[in-house]
Scaffold this motif. Sequence first.
Motif, PDB file in Angstrom:
ATOM      1  N   ARG A 154      -7.958  -5.421  -3.919  1.00 41.69           N
ATOM      2  CA  ARG A 154      -8.347  -5.378  -2.510  1.00 41.69           C
ATOM      3  C   ARG A 154      -7.561  -6.446  -1.751  1.00 41.69           C
ATOM      4  O   ARG A 154      -7.292  -7.530  -2.267  1.00 41.69           O
ATOM      5  N   LEU A 155      -7.198  -6.063  -0.490  1.00 41.37           N
ATOM      6  CA  LEU A 155      -6.497  -6.990   0.390  1.00 41.37           C
ATOM      7  C   LEU A 155      -7.176  -6.967   1.754  1.00 41.37           C
ATOM      8  O   LEU A 155      -7.339  -5.893   2.347  1.00 41.37           O
ATOM      9  N   ASP A 156      -7.599  -8.140   2.254  1.00 41.72           N
ATOM     10  CA  ASP A 156      -8.211  -8.269   3.574  1.00 41.72           C
ATOM     11  C   ASP A 156      -7.313  -9.136   4.444  1.00 41.72           C
ATOM     12  O   ASP A 156      -6.913 -10.231   4.042  1.00 41.72           O
ATOM     13  N   LEU A 157      -7.006  -8.604   5.665  1.00 39.96           N
ATOM     14  CA  LEU A 157      -6.142  -9.310   6.609  1.00 39.96           C
ATOM     15  C   LEU A 157      -6.913  -9.577   7.883  1.00 39.96           C
ATOM     16  O   LEU A 157      -7.607  -8.684   8.396  1.00 39.96           O
ATOM     17  N   THR A 158      -6.787 -10.760   8.441  1.00 41.25           N
ATOM     18  CA  THR A 158      -7.408 -11.103   9.723  1.00 41.25           C
ATOM     19  C   THR A 158      -6.404 -11.887  10.545  1.00 41.25           C
ATOM     20  O   THR A 158      -5.943 -12.947  10.108  1.00 41.25           O
TER      21      THR A 158
ATOM     22  N   GLY B  37       8.322  -1.038  13.068  1.00 36.90           N
ATOM     23  CA  GLY B  37       7.705  -2.161  13.753  1.00 36.90           C
ATOM     24  C   GLY B  37       6.205  -2.176  13.718  1.00 36.90           C
ATOM     25  O   GLY B  37       5.571  -3.048  14.301  1.00 36.90           O
ATOM     26  N   ALA B  38       5.590  -1.157  13.032  1.00 36.39           N
ATOM     27  CA  ALA B  38       4.124  -1.121  12.999  1.00 36.39           C
ATOM     28  C   ALA B  38       3.561  -2.205  12.093  1.00 36.39           C
ATOM     29  O   ALA B  38       2.464  -2.717  12.340  1.00 36.39           O
ATOM     30  N   GLY B  39       4.276  -2.575  11.006  1.00 39.81           N
ATOM     31  CA  GLY B  39       3.780  -3.627  10.128  1.00 39.81           C
ATOM     32  C   GLY B  39       3.676  -3.230   8.681  1.00 39.81           C
ATOM     33  O   GLY B  39       2.848  -3.784   7.955  1.00 39.81           O
ATOM     34  N   LYS B  40       4.506  -2.248   8.243  1.00 42.93           N
ATOM     35  CA  LYS B  40       4.449  -1.845   6.836  1.00 42.93           C
ATOM     36  C   LYS B  40       4.813  -3.033   5.939  1.00 42.93           C
ATOM     37  O   LYS B  40       4.110  -3.328   4.963  1.00 42.93           O
ATOM     38  N   THR B  41       5.910  -3.697   6.266  1.00 44.45           N
ATOM     39  CA  THR B  41       6.346  -4.819   5.425  1.00 44.45           C
ATOM     40  C   THR B  41       5.382  -5.993   5.517  1.00 44.45           C
ATOM     41  O   THR B  41       5.282  -6.794   4.581  1.00 44.45           O
ATOM     42  N   SER B  42       4.636  -6.101   6.612  1.00 42.25           N
ATOM     43  CA  SER B  42       3.678  -7.193   6.747  1.00 42.25           C
ATOM     44  C   SER B  42       2.576  -7.108   5.711  1.00 42.25           C
ATOM     45  O   SER B  42       1.994  -8.129   5.311  1.00 42.25           O
ATOM     46  N   VAL B  43       2.225  -5.857   5.240  1.00 44.48           N
ATOM     47  CA  VAL B  43       1.240  -5.720   4.177  1.00 44.48           C
ATOM     48  C   VAL B  43       1.757  -6.375   2.900  1.00 44.48           C
ATOM     49  O   VAL B  43       1.034  -7.100   2.207  1.00 44.48           O
ATOM     50  N   LEU B  44       3.050  -6.162   2.609  1.00 38.46           N
ATOM     51  CA  LEU B  44       3.639  -6.787   1.411  1.00 38.46           C
ATOM     52  C   LEU B  44       3.760  -8.299   1.604  1.00 38.46           C
ATOM     53  O   LEU B  44       3.580  -9.069   0.660  1.00 38.46           O
ATOM     54  N   ASP B  45       4.066  -8.724   2.859  1.00 35.48           N
ATOM     55  CA  ASP B  45       4.121 -10.164   3.137  1.00 35.48           C
ATOM     56  C   ASP B  45       2.771 -10.812   2.870  1.00 35.48           C
ATOM     57  O   ASP B  45       2.690 -11.932   2.349  1.00 35.48           O
ATOM     58  N   ALA B  46       1.689 -10.099   3.226  1.00 34.77           N
ATOM     59  CA  ALA B  46       0.351 -10.665   3.028  1.00 34.77           C
ATOM     60  C   ALA B  46       0.057 -10.841   1.549  1.00 34.77           C
ATOM     61  O   ALA B  46      -0.562 -11.831   1.129  1.00 34.77           O
TER      62      ALA B  46
ATOM     63  N   TYR C 237       2.039 -13.846   0.453  1.00 37.80           N
ATOM     64  CA  TYR C 237       1.467 -15.076   1.029  1.00 37.80           C
ATOM     65  C   TYR C 237       0.185 -15.472   0.305  1.00 37.80           C
ATOM     66  O   TYR C 237      -0.050 -16.643   0.044  1.00 37.80           O
ATOM     67  N   ALA C 238      -0.631 -14.478  -0.038  1.00 35.51           N
ATOM     68  CA  ALA C 238      -1.863 -14.786  -0.744  1.00 35.51           C
ATOM     69  C   ALA C 238      -1.577 -15.411  -2.106  1.00 35.51           C
ATOM     70  O   ALA C 238      -2.265 -16.324  -2.545  1.00 35.51           O
ATOM     71  N   LEU C 239      -0.535 -14.919  -2.795  1.00 35.94           N
ATOM     72  CA  LEU C 239      -0.241 -15.417  -4.139  1.00 35.94           C
ATOM     73  C   LEU C 239       0.502 -16.756  -4.109  1.00 35.94           C
ATOM     74  O   LEU C 239       0.184 -17.658  -4.889  1.00 35.94           O
TER      75      LEU C 239
ATOM     76  N   GLN D 240       6.428 -23.168   9.589  1.00 32.75           N
ATOM     77  CA  GLN D 240       5.180 -23.382  10.309  1.00 32.75           C
ATOM     78  C   GLN D 240       4.248 -22.225  10.015  1.00 32.75           C
ATOM     79  O   GLN D 240       4.556 -21.062  10.314  1.00 32.75           O
ATOM     80  N   GLY D 241       3.115 -22.536   9.404  1.00 29.72           N
ATOM     81  CA  GLY D 241       2.152 -21.488   9.071  1.00 29.72           C
ATOM     82  C   GLY D 241       1.607 -20.782  10.289  1.00 29.72           C
ATOM     83  O   GLY D 241       1.192 -19.622  10.213  1.00 29.72           O
ATOM     84  N   MET D 242       1.612 -21.442  11.488  1.00 25.00           N
ATOM     85  CA  MET D 242       1.028 -20.832  12.673  1.00 25.00           C
ATOM     86  C   MET D 242       1.838 -19.635  13.144  1.00 25.00           C
ATOM     87  O   MET D 242       1.320 -18.790  13.880  1.00 25.00           O
ATOM     88  N   THR D 243       3.126 -19.482  12.725  1.00 22.32           N
ATOM     89  CA  THR D 243       3.899 -18.320  13.148  1.00 22.32           C
ATOM     90  C   THR D 243       3.432 -17.056  12.454  1.00 22.32           C
ATOM     91  O   THR D 243       3.803 -15.960  12.854  1.00 22.32           O
ATOM     92  N   LEU D 244       2.635 -17.163  11.375  1.00 25.28           N
ATOM     93  CA  LEU D 244       2.067 -15.979  10.717  1.00 25.28           C
ATOM     94  C   LEU D 244       0.932 -15.374  11.543  1.00 25.28           C
ATOM     95  O   LEU D 244       0.531 -14.239  11.308  1.00 25.28           O
ATOM     96  N   ARG D 245       0.463 -16.135  12.507  1.00 26.21           N
ATOM     97  CA  ARG D 245      -0.686 -15.671  13.285  1.00 26.21           C
ATOM     98  C   ARG D 245      -0.279 -14.530  14.206  1.00 26.21           C
ATOM     99  O   ARG D 245       0.807 -14.501  14.783  1.00 26.21           O
ATOM    100  N   SER D 246      -1.188 -13.567  14.354  1.00 28.86           N
ATOM    101  CA  SER D 246      -0.940 -12.398  15.213  1.00 28.86           C
ATOM    102  C   SER D 246      -1.047 -12.801  16.672  1.00 28.86           C
ATOM    103  O   SER D 246      -1.946 -13.553  17.067  1.00 28.86           O
TER     104      SER D 246
END
Length: 998
Positions: free
Chosen positions: A5-9, A38-47, A50-52, A64-70
């Motif tokens: 499971r992957l949860d993104l916020t 540009g919808a964010g397919k690769t962002s799922v893999l980035d998450a 990032y989690a690991l 800067q970790g703040m650039t990951l923020r939406s």
Amino acid sequence: MRLHRLDLTAFGPFGSTQSVDFAELSAAGLFLLHGPTGAGKTSVLDAVCYALYGSVPGARQSGQGMTLRSDHAAPGVRTEVTLELTVAGRRLEITRQPPWERPKKGRRAGTTVDKAQTWLREYDAVQGAWKDLSRSHQEIGEEITQLLGMSREQFCQVVLLPQGDFARFLRADAEARGKLLGRLFDTRRFADVEKRLAERRRAAETRVREGDADLLADAHRMQQAAGGAMELPDLTPGEPGLAEAVLVAAAVARSTAREQLTAARCRLATAESALADADRALAGVRERDRLQRRFAEARERAARLEERSGAHREARTRMERARKAETVAPALEMRDSEDTAHRRASRAERHARALLPAAFEDAGAAGLAAAARRAAEELGGLESARRAERRLTELLGEHAALERQERADEEAREDAETWLAEWDGTRAGLRDAIESAQQAATTARELDVQRDPARQRLNAARLRDRLAQDMETAQEQARTAREDALAARQHWLDLKEQRLNGIAAELAGGLTDGDPCAVCGATEHPAPARKVDGHVDRETEERALAVHQRADERRAESEQRLGGVREALAAASAEAGDTPTEQLAREADELERRHTRAREAASVLHDAQERLRRAEHEHGIRVAARSEAAVRAASRVGHRERLDRERATLEEELARARGEATSVAARAAQLERSAALLTDAADAVRAAEDAAQRLKEADARLSDAAFRAGFDTPQAAADALLDDAAHRELQRSLDAWQDEEAAVRAVLAEPETAAAAQRPPADLAAAQRAAEDADRRVRDAASARDAAARRCTELDRLSARAAGSVRRLGPLRDEYDQVARMAGLAAGTSADNERKMRLESYVLAARLEQVAAAATVRLRRMSSGRYTLVHSDDRAGRGRSGLGLHVVDAWTGRERDTATLSGGETFFASLALALGLADVVTDEAGGVRLDTLFIDEGFGSLDDQTLDEVLDVLDSLRERDRSVGIVSHVADLRRRIHAQLEVVKGRSGSELRMRGTR
């Protein structure tokens, strides 16, 4: 490793919370992750990455970790990623929150930054609950890396398969392939071995060169010592054979030097023999010259004696008369002495009578002596009175001393009494001063402790005030930048929406009759859409997008500056508190003033203690002085009474003794002077009478002596006498004449001198020149002999030193040969390394061969048995070999480079290579099972048949209980793969939707 499971916020393009159930997607074995660009397919893999690992893959990393923020997230929502997975038989849950700039709580304006946070939990199947393991970033990172057995780069390469990277890998040269394989398989230790061998080779070469340089320097010294007669080898340091050439040249130089030394010794012996002959000849010439000069001088002296013979006879006659007069000299001397004594005695008599009273003018010696005796007898009677007078003087002195001591003791007693009367007040004052200074020192120490915190707080307050002003400016700039960015973004979205609404007219502008439509495929275009007023074309939209991006960059920069100022302001406020700066400054100044006053008051402590010590010492002295003065005053009373009684007795005795004189001493002086004058006068009278008698007798003896000596009168004898100086001078003249005459006769009588005078004159200058020439030849020969001996000694010393250097260089050169051979083999530069393959390349070639074998299994199936990947270690041009990769075409039987594959062939070849690499890296990492893989893009280049074969290969991965996620926007894959994870984008952010799962 299997994902559950992957949860993104508020992560990337996802403004709200999104969840991905990988367990449900993996049940189908093959699932599709698709969505518009540009919808964010690769962002799922980035998450997932990032989690690991706490960072995103490749070029998408950011410091800067703040650039990951939406950008779509609400201000109060924090960015968070939670991943649940199973690895190494353990079910884990990782939650990561990057740094977050959030609004301040309550009514306070502005924002503050929360630090990044990480949680790691593990599911306990026995208890059926999650338990916390760690909240440390470092511990969680080490734990995940150890469980997965691979670094972030390896994970991104073998789990998130980037097809573009492997396509470039297929077409890359050996250097680029080596870099990728080196990162995946961590061959740095082999590169370190190459580097270490190269360093050892350079170090050994340096030592050999230094040794050869020292040896060559010794050879140059030997050449200088040999006088340039030694030929040096034409070799440089480090070249083989230098040591042997130097030793051979040194041996030749030593032999030559010894032969030169033998010849120099022979020349020296010959020169010494010639010098001895010349010295003997010079001695003979000098002796003959001396005798000839001696004979000539004797003849000249004889002539001078003959000229002075008359004066010599006169002097001899005078000496004979003087010798006769010497018999009369005692009588003459006695008569002169008695005459002198008589005149002196007469003068003394007249002087003594002149000092006497008139009554003694004609008195004889007996009368004068009787008067002197009477005066002496009276003087003897006054001796006792003189002693009494001296004692009286002493008594007066003692009495005066007692008076002085009494006055001094009284003054000392009064001074001590006065000082002691003030002692209690003085001691109390000094003790009060010491106590005040001690209290001031304590206060100064207490204030000194408070000074630094006060100054630090004041500095922090000043910084707080300055940062508060900067904060307002930064907030205003950030607000303006956000408004500009939102306006630019809204303008771009509006233009994009207008363009999408009129996209039909834009597509219709490219229609040509007879050509198929890109949308419907029709070749006829009966009613193409037309552009309306205000139509937005692609260029206008791109300009708006560029404006939006620049505005967004300015917004990010201003917010970053605002965050920095905010953090500094928070730190300064925490240290300074809410106290105004002016108040803190006043408090700090007051502390400084109080500290200064306390230090000044405390500075007198030592002086006050020293004054108290001196005062206490003075008190003891004053008390002792007062007591001693009282004791001395009591003892003086009895002493004064004794002195008064003795004084009265002495004064009565002296009054009787001095008579009419002023004192006994004056009376004694009168008697002493009278007795002395009378005695002196009696003695003078007797002396004058005796002198007259002796003078008469001396005259009679002188006349008799002169007659017996043959002189007519005593005066003639006196005239013939010579004084001591005249006698010595006359005698010396006569003796000198006799000595000179005897010496001349002796020289003229010498046989050798007479014989030398008969020979020709001696040539001394010629003999001396001959001797000097012989001596110079001896010195030159000795100098040449010494130089040859020193040359031999120096050559022997330098040769021994060179031989020692050669012995020491032997092991160094052997070590250098071995290390250089090993370094050349490892670096691929040695002639023994035929393929010029480096050690690291050799290890990577073995890995590449394993990867090619694993990839071939899948490539043959994707290409229906046509293609096979093979590793090649042939050299490419002038480069090094070891990392070549070729494909074998079974239809033609030819082997060609992978760079010649077409687009579709490159895709499935790179896919096969990626899957093979994943298998090899997994085995290398310790056999960690990878149950979930992702393949990113590249399927649009395949035809239907190839696509079916590729999907069959991917579907076969389910046989090993693996699930494969394909990331693509190809429409045909949505028909072929039923399990799908769709990314839908919108103005409020992207969303995730699952389709086709049970």
